[in-house]
Design a protein around this motif. Sequence first.
Motif, PDB file in Angstrom:
ATOM      1  N   ILE A 180     110.966 -26.842 122.297  1.00 17.16           N
ATOM      2  CA  ILE A 180     111.631 -28.098 122.648  1.00 17.16           C
ATOM      3  C   ILE A 180     111.014 -29.250 121.863  1.00 17.16           C
ATOM      4  O   ILE A 180     111.714 -30.104 121.303  1.00 17.16           O
ATOM      5  N   ARG A 181     109.702 -29.279 121.803  1.00 17.40           N
ATOM      6  CA  ARG A 181     109.021 -30.353 121.072  1.00 17.40           C
ATOM      7  C   ARG A 181     109.429 -30.369 119.602  1.00 17.40           C
ATOM      8  O   ARG A 181     109.748 -31.423 119.046  1.00 17.40           O
ATOM      9  N   SER A 182     109.422 -29.209 118.982  1.00 20.97           N
ATOM     10  CA  SER A 182     109.748 -29.154 117.558  1.00 20.97           C
ATOM     11  C   SER A 182     111.224 -29.453 117.321  1.00 20.97           C
ATOM     12  O   SER A 182     111.582 -30.126 116.343  1.00 20.97           O
ATOM     13  N   GLY A 183     112.092 -28.984 118.229  1.00 20.12           N
ATOM     14  CA  GLY A 183     113.521 -29.233 118.074  1.00 20.12           C
ATOM     15  C   GLY A 183     113.863 -30.710 118.189  1.00 20.12           C
ATOM     16  O   GLY A 183     114.593 -31.262 117.349  1.00 20.12           O
ATOM     17  N   PHE A 184     113.336 -31.365 119.211  1.00 21.07           N
ATOM     18  CA  PHE A 184     113.595 -32.790 119.375  1.00 21.07           C
ATOM     19  C   PHE A 184     112.988 -33.599 118.226  1.00 21.07           C
ATOM     20  O   PHE A 184     113.578 -34.577 117.765  1.00 21.07           O
ATOM     21  N   SER A 185     111.817 -33.191 117.766  1.00 18.67           N
ATOM     22  CA  SER A 185     111.187 -33.893 116.645  1.00 18.67           C
ATOM     23  C   SER A 185     112.034 -33.777 115.387  1.00 18.67           C
ATOM     24  O   SER A 185     112.238 -34.763 114.662  1.00 18.67           O
ATOM     25  N   LEU A 186     112.526 -32.598 115.124  1.00 18.62           N
ATOM     26  CA  LEU A 186     113.350 -32.371 113.934  1.00 18.62           C
ATOM     27  C   LEU A 186     114.618 -33.223 113.978  1.00 18.62           C
ATOM     28  O   LEU A 186     114.990 -33.870 112.988  1.00 18.62           O
TER      29      LEU A 186
END
Length: 219
Positions: free
Chosen positions: A13-19
Motif C-alpha cells: 500500500i505504501r509503495s502503491g500510493f507513493s508511486l
Amino acid sequence: MIRVVVVDDEALIRSGFSLILNAADDIEVVAAVPGGQALEAVAAHAPDVVLLDIRMPDVDGLTLLRDLRTLDRPPVVAMLTTFDSDEYIARALRSGASGYLLKDTDPDHLAPLVRSLADGAVVLAPKIVPAVVEGYLRHHRGLETGTARTAALTGREHDVLVLLAQGLTNTEIGRRMHLSVGAVKEHVSSLLSKLAVNNRVQAALWAQRTGLLDEAAAR
C-alpha cells in the motif's frame, strides 16, 4: 509542492500510493512508513498531508491521529482504510480527521483528493457519506438546537460557514468573499471554536442540521 507522508502497515500500500502520488507534478511523498515510525517521520519532514491507516498491528491509527493533532503545526490528516464502519468513521472525524478514504479509491482520483485536503477541503469516500451524516445526526439528536452558538458567529463567520458547508475550499471561499486564504483560515478557526466542533465536517453538518443551508438557498 504538497508534501505527503503515507502511514500504513502494508508495504504494498505504501509503495502503491507513493508511486501514484509522486507521478503528480505538484505532490511529493516525503516518507512512506509503518505506524511505529509515523510521528518521527512527520517531525522530520513537516508534511502538509498525512494519509494514515486507521488500523495497524503496531499502533492504533486513531491514537496517532490524536497525537498529530497536538503538534504545534499539525498536518491535515485523512484516514486511509478498508473499513467503512460507522464506528470508525465517527471516531476518526470526532478526533479531528479531515478526510476518510477507502483503500480502493480510484488511482486517478487520489492526487485530486490530496490537493483538496491540502487546500482545506473535507474529503470523504462517496459511499460512506450517508453513514457520516446519519451517524453525526444520531449522535447529536439529544443536544441543543444550536441556535445560541450560531448566534454567536459574526456575519462574516456565518457566511464562511455557509460556503464551507457547501463544500468550498479555503481558496474558493476567499475568492467568493474577496478575502485572503489566511483570513479565511482565521474565520474557520474562530467559528469552529464558537460552535464547539472539532473540524470542518462537523461544522458543515451543524450548518445543515440548524437550517443555515436552507436559509442560504432561500435568499
